[in-house]
Write a protein that holds these residues in place. Structure first.
Motif, PDB file in Angstrom:
ATOM      1  N   LEU A 142       1.039  -1.067  -0.179  1.00 27.40           N
ATOM      2  CA  LEU A 142      -0.006   0.047   0.088  1.00 27.40           C
ATOM      3  C   LEU A 142       0.988   1.157   0.111  1.00 27.40           C
ATOM      4  O   LEU A 142       1.814   1.533   0.834  1.00 27.40           O
ATOM      5  CB  LEU A 142      -0.852  -0.048   1.204  1.00 27.40           C
ATOM      6  CG  LEU A 142      -1.906   1.241   1.445  1.00 27.40           C
ATOM      7  CD1 LEU A 142      -2.854   1.097   0.122  1.00 27.40           C
ATOM      8  CD2 LEU A 142      -2.687   1.110   2.747  1.00 27.40           C
ATOM      9  N   GLY A 143       0.994   2.265  -1.002  1.00 26.32           N
ATOM     10  CA  GLY A 143       1.786   3.116  -1.201  1.00 26.32           C
ATOM     11  C   GLY A 143       0.951   4.647  -1.084  1.00 26.32           C
ATOM     12  O   GLY A 143       1.727   5.527  -0.817  1.00 26.32           O
ATOM     13  N   GLY A 144      -0.205   4.598  -0.717  1.00 28.16           N
ATOM     14  CA  GLY A 144      -0.834   6.111  -0.758  1.00 28.16           C
ATOM     15  C   GLY A 144      -2.417   5.642  -0.959  1.00 28.16           C
ATOM     16  O   GLY A 144      -2.965   4.617  -1.070  1.00 28.16           O
ATOM     17  N   PHE A 145      -3.215   6.745  -0.714  1.00 31.46           N
ATOM     18  CA  PHE A 145      -4.635   6.674  -0.950  1.00 31.46           C
ATOM     19  C   PHE A 145      -5.422   8.086  -1.038  1.00 31.46           C
ATOM     20  O   PHE A 145      -4.544   9.114  -1.092  1.00 31.46           O
ATOM     21  CB  PHE A 145      -5.190   6.104   0.485  1.00 31.46           C
ATOM     22  CG  PHE A 145      -5.245   7.052   1.909  1.00 31.46           C
ATOM     23  CD1 PHE A 145      -6.117   8.315   1.856  1.00 31.46           C
ATOM     24  CD2 PHE A 145      -4.109   7.241   2.635  1.00 31.46           C
ATOM     25  CE1 PHE A 145      -6.029   9.247   2.692  1.00 31.46           C
ATOM     26  CE2 PHE A 145      -3.795   8.339   3.328  1.00 31.46           C
ATOM     27  CZ  PHE A 145      -4.815   9.092   3.610  1.00 31.46           C
ATOM     28  N   TYR A 146      -6.381   7.990  -1.675  1.00 27.45           N
ATOM     29  CA  TYR A 146      -7.055   9.161  -2.012  1.00 27.45           C
ATOM     30  C   TYR A 146      -8.439   9.023  -1.438  1.00 27.45           C
ATOM     31  O   TYR A 146      -8.970   7.830  -1.617  1.00 27.45           O
ATOM     32  CB  TYR A 146      -7.404   9.497  -3.429  1.00 27.45           C
ATOM     33  CG  TYR A 146      -6.226  10.249  -4.212  1.00 27.45           C
ATOM     34  CD1 TYR A 146      -6.001  11.482  -4.281  1.00 27.45           C
ATOM     35  CD2 TYR A 146      -5.216   9.366  -4.540  1.00 27.45           C
ATOM     36  CE1 TYR A 146      -4.992  12.066  -4.911  1.00 27.45           C
ATOM     37  CE2 TYR A 146      -4.022  10.011  -5.322  1.00 27.45           C
ATOM     38  CZ  TYR A 146      -3.906  11.348  -5.290  1.00 27.45           C
ATOM     39  OH  TYR A 146      -2.906  11.855  -5.996  1.00 27.45           O
ATOM     40  N   VAL A 147      -9.186   9.870  -0.859  1.00 29.29           N
ATOM     41  CA  VAL A 147     -10.789   9.787  -0.466  1.00 29.29           C
ATOM     42  C   VAL A 147     -11.122  10.847  -1.362  1.00 29.29           C
ATOM     43  O   VAL A 147     -11.063  12.041  -1.596  1.00 29.29           O
ATOM     44  CB  VAL A 147     -10.798  10.235   0.901  1.00 29.29           C
ATOM     45  CG1 VAL A 147     -12.603  10.029   1.093  1.00 29.29           C
ATOM     46  CG2 VAL A 147     -10.207   9.264   1.832  1.00 29.29           C
ATOM     47  N   ILE A 148     -12.207  10.250  -2.356  1.00 29.74           N
ATOM     48  CA  ILE A 148     -12.849  10.971  -3.495  1.00 29.74           C
ATOM     49  C   ILE A 148     -14.215  11.065  -2.995  1.00 29.74           C
ATOM     50  O   ILE A 148     -14.962  10.069  -2.620  1.00 29.74           O
ATOM     51  CB  ILE A 148     -12.568  10.522  -4.934  1.00 29.74           C
ATOM     52  CG1 ILE A 148     -12.945   9.019  -5.043  1.00 29.74           C
ATOM     53  CG2 ILE A 148     -10.767  10.778  -5.091  1.00 29.74           C
ATOM     54  CD1 ILE A 148     -12.619   8.524  -6.504  1.00 29.74           C
ATOM     55  N   ASP A 149     -14.906  12.101  -3.780  1.00 27.06           N
ATOM     56  CA  ASP A 149     -16.571  12.168  -3.552  1.00 27.06           C
ATOM     57  C   ASP A 149     -17.023  12.080  -5.118  1.00 27.06           C
ATOM     58  O   ASP A 149     -16.710  13.002  -5.842  1.00 27.06           O
ATOM     59  CB  ASP A 149     -16.835  13.585  -2.848  1.00 27.06           C
ATOM     60  CG  ASP A 149     -18.249  13.552  -2.508  1.00 27.06           C
ATOM     61  OD1 ASP A 149     -19.121  12.550  -2.373  1.00 27.06           O
ATOM     62  OD2 ASP A 149     -18.662  14.689  -1.981  1.00 27.06           O
ATOM     63  N   CYS A 150     -17.695  10.973  -5.177  1.00 24.04           N
ATOM     64  CA  CYS A 150     -18.075  10.556  -6.637  1.00 24.04           C
ATOM     65  C   CYS A 150     -19.679  10.385  -6.439  1.00 24.04           C
ATOM     66  O   CYS A 150     -20.344   9.798  -5.430  1.00 24.04           O
ATOM     67  CB  CYS A 150     -17.659   9.415  -6.970  1.00 24.04           C
ATOM     68  SG  CYS A 150     -15.741   9.813  -7.324  1.00 24.04           S
ATOM     69  N   ALA A 151     -20.260  10.533  -7.644  1.00 23.73           N
ATOM     70  CA  ALA A 151     -21.862  10.004  -7.599  1.00 23.73           C
ATOM     71  C   ALA A 151     -22.031   8.557  -7.617  1.00 23.73           C
ATOM     72  O   ALA A 151     -23.265   8.112  -6.892  1.00 23.73           O
ATOM     73  CB  ALA A 151     -22.506  10.609  -8.723  1.00 23.73           C
ATOM     74  N   SER A 152     -21.159   7.810  -8.023  1.00 27.87           N
ATOM     75  CA  SER A 152     -21.351   6.291  -8.152  1.00 27.87           C
ATOM     76  C   SER A 152     -20.049   5.554  -7.892  1.00 27.87           C
ATOM     77  O   SER A 152     -19.226   6.235  -8.331  1.00 27.87           O
ATOM     78  CB  SER A 152     -22.050   6.122  -9.316  1.00 27.87           C
ATOM     79  OG  SER A 152     -21.369   6.459 -10.450  1.00 27.87           O
ATOM     80  N   MET A 153     -20.101   4.399  -8.056  1.00 28.03           N
ATOM     81  CA  MET A 153     -19.012   3.456  -8.111  1.00 28.03           C
ATOM     82  C   MET A 153     -18.340   3.526  -9.475  1.00 28.03           C
ATOM     83  O   MET A 153     -17.262   3.532  -9.663  1.00 28.03           O
ATOM     84  CB  MET A 153     -19.258   2.163  -7.696  1.00 28.03           C
ATOM     85  CG  MET A 153     -18.111   0.959  -7.875  1.00 28.03           C
ATOM     86  SD  MET A 153     -16.540   1.263  -6.845  1.00 28.03           S
ATOM     87  CE  MET A 153     -16.987   0.272  -5.572  1.00 28.03           C
ATOM     88  N   ASP A 154     -19.068   3.570 -10.583  1.00 25.86           N
ATOM     89  CA  ASP A 154     -18.691   3.829 -11.727  1.00 25.86           C
ATOM     90  C   ASP A 154     -17.951   5.018 -11.949  1.00 25.86           C
ATOM     91  O   ASP A 154     -16.675   4.891 -12.515  1.00 25.86           O
ATOM     92  CB  ASP A 154     -19.790   3.921 -12.664  1.00 25.86           C
ATOM     93  CG  ASP A 154     -20.483   2.313 -13.055  1.00 25.86           C
ATOM     94  OD1 ASP A 154     -19.900   1.472 -12.704  1.00 25.86           O
ATOM     95  OD2 ASP A 154     -21.686   2.473 -13.559  1.00 25.86           O
ATOM     96  N   GLU A 155     -18.120   6.219 -11.457  1.00 30.67           N
ATOM     97  CA  GLU A 155     -17.265   7.284 -11.526  1.00 30.67           C
ATOM     98  C   GLU A 155     -16.130   7.431 -10.621  1.00 30.67           C
ATOM     99  O   GLU A 155     -15.072   7.562 -11.202  1.00 30.67           O
ATOM    100  CB  GLU A 155     -18.354   8.596 -10.891  1.00 30.67           C
ATOM    101  CG  GLU A 155     -17.420   9.901 -10.984  1.00 30.67           C
ATOM    102  CD  GLU A 155     -18.020  11.144 -10.410  1.00 30.67           C
ATOM    103  OE1 GLU A 155     -17.468  12.114 -10.301  1.00 30.67           O
ATOM    104  OE2 GLU A 155     -19.489  10.889 -10.225  1.00 30.67           O
TER     105      GLU A 155
END
Length: 131
Positions: free
Chosen positions: A78-91
């Motif tokens: 595990l090298g890093g992470f992002y937390v993102i806000d999206c409308a769906s899993m597809d996005e």
């Protein structure tokens, strides 16, 4: 909906890269972060120190047991992470596919728990309000 992108790859690859290659790789990550920010999808993100710097804690029979590193039998760390806000899993999958590491490693995409949906008393908003 928030998603965590967990970025997995071979951290040993950095040792074999020239200074110019490292610079180009880092520029790719800066560009990726800028795209997330411009799209309003960026919540947070960080790179992680090498796995050799980590420790793992378990509690066994009430006693803390600490071992060095994660050291699972795997070629990827595990090298890093992002937390993102999206409308769906597809996005979220679309953003994961754009990550500079997508062609060299793997990205785990996991929805972030919404504690309000569980009926838990200690929701994230309550934790943030105490900060």
């Amino acid at each position: 909906m928030k998603f965590m992108l967990l970025l997995w790859g071979d951290e040993g690859q950095w040792a074999n890269m020239s200074e110019d290659e490292v610079g180009a790789e880092m520029a790719g990550w800066e560009d990726y972060s800028a795209q997330l920010i411009a799209a309003g999808a960026m919540v947070s993100g960080e790179g992680l120190q090498p796995s050799a710097t980590s420790q793992t804690l378990r509690v066994e029979n009430g006693e803390r047991v600490v071992t060095d590193g994660p050291y699972a039998e795997t070629k990827e760390q595990l090298g890093g992470f992002y937390v993102i806000d999206c409308a769906s899993m597809d996005e979220a999958l679309e953003w994961a596919a754009k990550a500079p590491s997508a062609e060299r490693g793997s990205t785990e995409i996991r929805p972030v728990m919404l504690y309000e949906d569980t009926g838990a008393e200690n929701t994230q908003s309550q934790v943030e309000a105490r900060s």
